[in-house]
Design an enzyme around this catalytic site. Structure first.
Site, PDB file in Angstrom:
ATOM      1  N   GLN A  21       0.860  -1.178   0.000  1.00  0.00           N
ATOM      2  CA  GLN A  21       0.000   0.000   0.000  1.00  0.00           C
ATOM      3  C   GLN A  21       0.897   1.228   0.000  1.00  0.00           C
ATOM      4  O   GLN A  21       1.996   1.210   0.547  1.00  0.00           O
ATOM      5  CB  GLN A  21      -0.941   0.005   1.204  1.00  0.00           C
ATOM      6  CG  GLN A  21      -2.072  -1.013   1.045  1.00  0.00           C
ATOM      7  CD  GLN A  21      -3.055  -0.975   2.196  1.00  0.00           C
ATOM      8  OE1 GLN A  21      -2.680  -1.165   3.338  1.00  0.00           O
ATOM      9  NE2 GLN A  21      -4.323  -0.750   1.881  1.00  0.00           N
ATOM     10  N   SER A  22       0.425   2.308  -0.614  1.00  0.00           N
ATOM     11  CA  SER A  22       1.328   3.401  -0.994  1.00  0.00           C
ATOM     12  C   SER A  22       1.797   4.263   0.172  1.00  0.00           C
ATOM     13  O   SER A  22       2.892   4.811   0.133  1.00  0.00           O
ATOM     14  CB  SER A  22       0.649   4.287  -2.047  1.00  0.00           C
ATOM     15  OG  SER A  22       0.354   3.542  -3.206  1.00  0.00           O
ATOM     16  N   THR A  23       0.984   4.427   1.208  1.00  0.00           N
ATOM     17  CA  THR A  23       1.335   5.330   2.299  1.00  0.00           C
ATOM     18  C   THR A  23       1.028   4.664   3.635  1.00  0.00           C
ATOM     19  O   THR A  23       0.163   3.774   3.722  1.00  0.00           O
ATOM     20  CB  THR A  23       0.553   6.654   2.214  1.00  0.00           C
ATOM     21  OG1 THR A  23      -0.849   6.376   2.365  1.00  0.00           O
ATOM     22  CG2 THR A  23       0.803   7.350   0.882  1.00  0.00           C
ATOM     23  N   GLN A  26      -2.660   4.791   4.425  1.00  0.00           N
ATOM     24  CA  GLN A  26      -3.480   3.762   3.802  1.00  0.00           C
ATOM     25  C   GLN A  26      -3.380   2.445   4.550  1.00  0.00           C
ATOM     26  O   GLN A  26      -4.357   1.708   4.665  1.00  0.00           O
ATOM     27  CB  GLN A  26      -3.055   3.577   2.343  1.00  0.00           C
ATOM     28  CG  GLN A  26      -3.377   4.739   1.431  1.00  0.00           C
ATOM     29  CD  GLN A  26      -2.955   4.483   0.000  1.00  0.00           C
ATOM     30  OE1 GLN A  26      -2.488   3.403  -0.338  1.00  0.00           O
ATOM     31  NE2 GLN A  26      -3.122   5.488  -0.850  1.00  0.00           N
TER      32      GLN A  26
END
Length: 536
Positions: A21-23, A26
């Protein structure tokens, strides 16, 4: 549900579920997406893999897929595929694997070479076949375009708001937003006065380090924000003073795009932020905030700070005046080759042009004794002072007096602030239960510390006396009214140091050039508003 692409050779190797997941936000908030990705183990079992043959790589949770430079999980996956350990890569979407074609296509090449399949929620693909590579290539290209589209959509609104000066950025100390969102000055008069004092001191001393020392010598602290955003007072440092002087918000300007990311110097390193030159700032909206100084003064401060950096080879600056016997240190230029002349004190002071010698191995251009040059410049300076220009000296005297008044006012506010802190500590101590010695002893210690700070502030205020420089300017202005007595002896008699005379020379001429022959030396210096004067 099985796929016809899965063979026994694939089942003999591992199935790897790649999760990303990107961050970090998230990872915390999008828990359902995380459950769906971990549920891909069930999909691998449906395709024929045993539970023991299924591995999960989730080391890249919270990392963006825009680059593989810092994604150790992705690097591990590529390495295992290259060693023919992996028969199937599962991901909820190919965008989880890579968001740019630079990382995506090498993975497809290695998978095609080693016979590794790639699967997402839509199906199973073989990168070794033309159709499979075409579909995966399209998915990767669309993923990269999607990242660009998302960025453009997010930044378009941000830039539109920034161009109006309405983007809510973090404000420096001394500025704050009221409940309606309007930027106002901090209502604390001590904060306003201390920031104004920093600018006054710099305009007088023209050096960040000297401002820092002047504040610390008088025990005048700078307002800062702690990690919680609350006001605190700390000892002045070089970085803190420079941050105040360089911040355009104090000139009332909203600025966006003061920094840029530089590519990393070594592989695997993070890109570093670097400041942009003031002429390359992306968005500048003036008169958006209440100002402590006006914009021309801010530009002047930036120019002085830049000129104080002694980097002749890179940006051709002069450097700050330093202690030394020679008057034209940093502002003497060779009239033969046009390069900056350096000072040399060995065997008596002299100006030396050795730039071509040090950079190209050529002979020294010229070297000139400094005593005659300095005497001629000092005489020319005093001779050039017309009676009408004595107003400038009177103005300088007023500025010095204003700075002294500001220093004393800051010391008085500092004392008032510490007295309030001591009174607050006393009230807290008096309200404490005397039987609770654990609390009472700590409050008593804080009260004693506050009283010690009050005594130190009172002593600092008592030391605030008119400076020698102010008295010198008053006396010298009277002597300069008599033109016949305007000579270098006046500078010596009234105690002007070499450093003070260097500052006068720098402010009165941008640069001086010299040329010599076998019997004479000619010196040219440009006074403000003139084409230059020359003296043998």
């Amino acid at each position: 549900m099985k796929s016809e692409l899965v063979t026994s050779s694939h089942l003999a190797r591992k199935a790897v579920v790649y999760i990303r997941q990107s961050t970090p936000h998230q990872v915390v908030s999008n828990q359902e997406s995380l459950r769906l990705q971990y549920a891909l183990r069930k999909r691998a079992r449906e395709l024929g893999w045993r539970e023991a043959a299924i591995d999960v790589i989730d080391a890249d949770l919270g990392l963006s897929g825009a680059s593989a430079a810092h994604r150790n999980g992705f690097k591990e996956l590529v390495g295992r595929v290259g060693l023919s350990e992996v028969g199937l890569i599962l991901s909820i979407d190919v965008t989880r694997l890579a968001r740019n074609c630079t990382d995506w296509y090498p993975l497809l090449d290695i998978c095609g070479l080693r016979g590794c399949l790639i699967a997402d929620r839509d199906g199973v693909y073989d990168p070794g076949t033309p159709n499979g590579r075409l579909l995966l290539g399209l998915k990767g290209s669309i993923s990269e375009l999607e990242l660009h589209t998302i960025r453009s959509r997010l930044t378009a609104g941000l830039l539109a708001k920034a161009e109006r000066g309405e983007l809510a950025v973090m404000l420096p100390i001394g500025l704050m937003r009221d409940p309606s969102g309007v930027v106002v000055k901090d209502p604390d008069i001590a904060v306003q006065g201390r920031l104004g004092l920093v600018f006054q001191l710099f305009l007088q001393l023209r050096s960040v380090a000297k401002v820092m020392r002047a504040l610390n010598e008088r025990d005048l602290e700078l307002p800062r924000r702690d990690r919680h955003g609350d006001l605190c007072w700390t000892r002045a440092t070089l970085a803190a003073v420079a941050a105040v002087l360089k911040n355009p918000a104090y000139a009332g300007a909203f600025v966006y795009g003061r920094t840029r990311f530089q590519p990393p110097k070594r592989e695997g390193a993070l890109p570093q932020k670097a400041p942009r030159p003031i002429e390359e700032w992306r968005i500048v909206v003036k008169d958006r905030y209440p100002a402590y100084i006006d914009w021309p003064i801010y530009e002047k401060i930036r120019a002085v700070i830049r000129d104080n950096r002694a980097e002749y080879m890179r940006i051709k600056t002069r450097g700050a005046p330093r202690d030394g016997e020679l008057l034209l240190h940093g502002i003497a230029w060779c009239a033969r080759c046009g390069h900056k002349m350096y000072v040399r004190y060995k065997g008596g002071g002299e100006y030396v042009c050795n730039h071509l010698r040090t950079q190209q191995g050529q002979p020294t251009c010229q070297h000139i004794r400094a005593d005659r040059i300095d005497a001629a410049v000092a005489d020319a300076f005093l001779t050039a002072l017309a009676p009408a220009e004595l107003d400038a000296l009177s103005h300088s005297r007023r500025v010095q007096q204003q700075m002294n008044n500001a220093l004393r006012s800051s010391a008085e506010r500092e004392l008032e602030r510490k007295r309030y802190t001591a009174a607050l500590a006393e009230r807290q101590f008096n309200r404490a239960d005397p039987d609770n010695r654990l609390v009472a002893s700590e409050l008593e210690r804080r009260w004693e510390a506050a009283l010690t700070d009050v005594r130190a502030a009172e002593e600092a205020l008592a030391r605030q006396t008119p400076s020698k420089a102010a008295i010198t300017q008053v006396a010298m202005s009277k002597e300069l009214d008599n033109r016949s007595s305007a000579s270098p002896a006046a500078c010596r008699r009234y105690g002007l140091t070499r450093l003070s005379r260097m500052r006068i020379a720098r402010r009165c001429c941008d640069a001086s050039s010299k040329r010599s022959c076998s019997t004479a030396v000619s010196t040219t210096w440009p006074w403000p508003g003139s084409s230059g004067e020359e003296a043998p």
